[in-house]
Design a protein around this motif. Structure first.
Motif, PDB file in Angstrom:
ATOM      1  N   ALA A   1       4.655 -36.547  30.831  1.00 39.43           N
ATOM      2  CA  ALA A   1       3.512 -36.290  29.955  1.00 39.43           C
ATOM      3  C   ALA A   1       2.791 -35.008  30.340  1.00 39.43           C
ATOM      4  O   ALA A   1       2.072 -34.422  29.521  1.00 39.43           O
ATOM      5  CB  ALA A   1       2.541 -37.467  29.996  1.00 39.43           C
TER       6      ALA A   1
ATOM      7  N   LEU B   1      -1.740 -34.242  27.123  1.00 43.72           N
ATOM      8  CA  LEU B   1      -0.677 -35.156  27.518  1.00 43.72           C
ATOM      9  C   LEU B   1       0.320 -35.297  26.380  1.00 43.72           C
ATOM     10  O   LEU B   1      -0.053 -35.641  25.247  1.00 43.72           O
ATOM     11  CB  LEU B   1      -1.243 -36.533  27.878  1.00 43.72           C
ATOM     12  N   SER B   2       1.572 -35.025  26.677  1.00 49.51           N
ATOM     13  CA  SER B   2       2.638 -35.221  25.696  1.00 49.51           C
ATOM     14  C   SER B   2       2.901 -36.712  25.519  1.00 49.51           C
ATOM     15  O   SER B   2       2.474 -37.545  26.332  1.00 49.51           O
ATOM     16  CB  SER B   2       3.918 -34.519  26.161  1.00 49.51           C
ATOM     17  N   ALA B   3       3.621 -37.041  24.471  1.00 54.43           N
ATOM     18  CA  ALA B   3       3.985 -38.436  24.227  1.00 54.43           C
ATOM     19  C   ALA B   3       5.096 -38.815  25.204  1.00 54.43           C
ATOM     20  O   ALA B   3       6.291 -38.784  24.872  1.00 54.43           O
ATOM     21  CB  ALA B   3       4.428 -38.625  22.780  1.00 54.43           C
ATOM     22  N   ALA B   4       4.695 -39.155  26.412  1.00 58.53           N
ATOM     23  CA  ALA B   4       5.658 -39.464  27.475  1.00 58.53           C
ATOM     24  C   ALA B   4       4.931 -40.216  28.590  1.00 58.53           C
ATOM     25  O   ALA B   4       3.759 -40.575  28.462  1.00 58.53           O
ATOM     26  CB  ALA B   4       6.296 -38.176  28.004  1.00 58.53           C
ATOM     27  N   ASP B   5       5.645 -40.428  29.712  1.00 64.07           N
ATOM     28  CA  ASP B   5       5.123 -41.244  30.809  1.00 64.07           C
ATOM     29  C   ASP B   5       4.361 -40.409  31.835  1.00 64.07           C
ATOM     30  O   ASP B   5       4.605 -39.208  31.991  1.00 64.07           O
ATOM     31  CB  ASP B   5       6.269 -41.953  31.537  1.00 64.07           C
ATOM     32  N   PHE B   6       3.457 -41.097  32.562  1.00 62.17           N
ATOM     33  CA  PHE B   6       2.809 -40.461  33.711  1.00 62.17           C
ATOM     34  C   PHE B   6       2.328 -41.519  34.693  1.00 62.17           C
ATOM     35  O   PHE B   6       2.229 -42.709  34.382  1.00 62.17           O
ATOM     36  CB  PHE B   6       1.642 -39.559  33.273  1.00 62.17           C
TER      37      PHE B   6
ATOM     38  N   LYS C   1       2.453 -44.921  29.444  1.00 60.16           N
ATOM     39  CA  LYS C   1       3.056 -44.064  28.421  1.00 60.16           C
ATOM     40  C   LYS C   1       2.043 -43.703  27.349  1.00 60.16           C
ATOM     41  O   LYS C   1       1.350 -44.573  26.809  1.00 60.16           O
ATOM     42  CB  LYS C   1       4.250 -44.756  27.771  1.00 60.16           C
ATOM     43  N   ILE C   2       1.949 -42.410  27.062  1.00 62.14           N
ATOM     44  CA  ILE C   2       1.130 -41.913  25.962  1.00 62.14           C
ATOM     45  C   ILE C   2       1.992 -41.924  24.700  1.00 62.14           C
ATOM     46  O   ILE C   2       3.115 -41.398  24.698  1.00 62.14           O
ATOM     47  CB  ILE C   2       0.624 -40.492  26.249  1.00 62.14           C
TER      48      ILE C   2
ATOM     49  N   ALA D   1       0.639 -37.519  21.359  1.00 62.19           N
ATOM     50  CA  ALA D   1       0.277 -36.339  22.142  1.00 62.19           C
ATOM     51  C   ALA D   1      -1.086 -35.801  21.715  1.00 62.19           C
ATOM     52  O   ALA D   1      -1.371 -35.666  20.521  1.00 62.19           O
ATOM     53  CB  ALA D   1       1.341 -35.256  21.980  1.00 62.19           C
TER      54      ALA D   1
END
Length: 568
Positions: free
Chosen positions: A172, A202-207, A244-245, A248
């Protein structure tokens, strides 16, 4: 001859001295070792931001000082201490104090230390600011009134936007590196270092959140995420152990070091300052973030039990969670803690026909009666259980269970999560209600269970099948009870649908009347209309016989006297 005697005495003296020396050498050696060890147990702070001088630096600037001679408490306040990796060592040596001896529960405003369990005994200071380190019982002396060795770390101030030692990491934010400066969280001003935050795209992904520039130490992910305190929870979901986002955008990510939780807010998000008090004493300042209802976190107080937040110092107006539009003051209601005998009555034994466990916890603080299923209660029979709980383990929340786990499929049976209010110590499961069980009534309940058991509880009160000698046994046990318990049993209202004392009283009354057993509790009284109980009839019969016998004896004596006079 005298010379020989003197030589013998001299030889004996030398031998005695040598033997005494052999015995004393280990003792003296141990004493010296203890003194030397104690002298080297003075704590010194060392670390990357301040250097690794085990002697305390120039002018002992990093040496903790004993608060008073013999107190065995060492403390030091450091101004402008930077976040980073540190150790506490024994002065003049590289013997390190274990980092896991950090006492986060008694540190303020939160757990701003992350201890590692590595051989180097490192710990990380998560934020920068004015910090006080305090070491208790550094010699780790057994039996010390201070308890086992431990240290606390308290923040009294933290500069705005000071770089913390936490970092966002994950797809993310462009990858899982932990040394990207633009992903580093910073301190929120006004909360003494408690909140660490960052506004980032934050991108549409994990962090996750990790310790800065580490091999992914810390590892705060989904299990640390608090949706109830996040106003962007609609854009967040679980992805394994990651957060997870799903959409984004710019977000504000907050790490609360008091409860060790992550909040995800939309950007922009503002906050209001909530000041929390016990009387006139300021306990802490807390952030109420915009766009979400504010729920205060607990503030435990020594030897006190919490009973709610109020918006006025007189504690008349309870606080109702909602959005906060301006500065807010809350006042906690605290009552003096006392040891509690907790009782649980389950007439139908729906939770368990065997043992029952009590599982208690304070939200945001932790378990008080051990991990699941909690602590096994004392089983007294007929669904009645009790447990002595010291005040330090009395909790705000509690539930009762049968000791199993895994949900219904695993045989687990439990009550709902219960609010345990101050003053209440009896939970009646079949009525889902709290009440008060006095020590006297508890003892009366135990004797009531004995009555129900010894009179063959399974056969019913009207049965003539009573255990042999049961009534005599119960009478003997009753005689040893205290006067207040006897009075409780005597005055109990008989009721087969009441509590165990009421049920026992109903059983007792019927048996004593029907079978003319002795009324050792002294419960039976003549009913209205003058009709007497079986026991009264027996007494009347005895009295009648006694009177008749008396008259007969008088008559015999009279006849004898008359005969004597006649013959005279």
């Amino acid at each position: 001859m005298k010379t020989k005697i003197k030589k013998r005495w001299l030889l004996n003296g030398i031998i005695t001295t040598l033997l005494f020396g052999i015995v004393m050498i280990p003792i003296v050696k141990d004493e010296i070792a203890v003194k030397t060890d104690a002298a080297s147990n003075i704590p010194v702070l060392v670390g990357e931001p301040i250097g690794w001088n085990e002697h305390g630096g120039g002018n002992d600037e990093y040496t903790l000082i004993e608060t008073s001679p013999g107190s065995n408490i060492y403390t030091k306040t450091f101004t402008s201490l930077k976040s980073g990796r540190y150790q506490l060592v024994k002065k003049g040596t590289w013997n390190r104090f274990p980092a896991i001896e950090y006492d986060g529960n008694n540190s303020k405003p939160g757990k701003l230390i992350f201890p590692t369990d590595d051989s180097e005994k490192n710990f990380y200071l998560l934020n920068s600011g004015t910090v006080t380190f305090t070491m208790y019982n550094p010699d780790n002396l057994p039996g010390s009134p201070l308890g086992p060795r431990r240290f606390t770390v308290d923040f009294s101030s933290s500069p705005a936007n000071a770089q913390s030692h936490l970092v966002l990491s994950g797809d993310a934010v462009g990858g899982w590196a932990t040394n990207v400066g633009t992903n580093r969280l910073k301190g929120e001003a006004g909360f003494d270092g408690r909140y660490l935050s960052i506004v980032n795209y934050l991108s549409a992904a994990d962090f996750k959140i990790f310790i800065w520039n580490s091999s992914h130490l810390g590892d705060w992910g989904w299990s640390s995420y608090d949706a109830s305190r996040s106003n962007a929870s609609g854009s967040v979901q679980q992805s394994g152990t990651n957060i997870k986002i799903t959409s984004a955008a710019f977000y504000k990510v907050v790490f609360d070091t008091k409860i060790m939780k992550i909040f995800v807010h939309s950007d922009p998000t503002t906050h209001q300052v909530v000041s929390k008090y016990d009387g006139a004493t300021l306990l802490e300042k807390e952030a109420a973030f915009s766009g979400i209802n504010y729920n205060p976190t607990p503030c435990p107080r020594p030897n006190k039990r919490f009973d709610g937040w109020f918006t006025d110092a007189a504690l008349n107006n309870p606080y109702t969670p909602g959005t906060v539009s301006g500065p807010l003051s809350l006042y906690g209601k605290y009552v003096a803690e006392q040891d509690v005998k907790l009782s649980f009555y389950d007439r139908n034994q729906a939770i368990s026909t065997g043992n029952v466990y009590a599982y208690g916890w304070n939200p945001g603080v932790g378990e008080t009666l051990g991990g699941w299923p909690g602590t096994k209660m004392n089983r007294h029979g007929l669904g009645y259980h009790s447990l002595d709980i010291p005040f330090a383990k009395v909790s705000q929340k509690i539930l009762f269970n049968n000791g199993l786990s895994g949900g219904p499929a695993g045989g687990e049976v439990k009550t709902a999560d219960l609010d345990w209010g101050p003053g209440n110590n009896l939970y009646t499961h079949h009525t889902s209600s709290w009440g008060v069980m006095s020590a006297t009534h508890h003892s009366a309940t135990l004797f009531g269970i004995r009555i129900l058991h010894e009179t063959n509880e399974g056969c019913g009160a009207q049965s003539s099948t009573l255990l042999s000698g049961a009534w005599t046994t119960l009478s003997g046990e009753f005689s040893s009870l205290s006067s207040d318990v006897k009075t409780d049993l005597k005055n109990a209202t008989a009721n087969f649908n009441g509590d165990l004392v009421a049920q026992a009283a109903a059983r007792y009354d019927i048996i004593a009347l029907k079978y003319s057993y002795s009324d050792f509790i002294n419960r039976i009284t003549p009913p209205p209309g003058g009709v007497r109980e079986p026991q009264a009839k027996e007494r009347d019969r005895f009295a009648t016989i006694s009177v008749i016998s008396g008259f007969a004896l008088i008559a015999i004596i009279g006849v004898s006297i008359l005969r004597k006079r006649r013959y005279n």
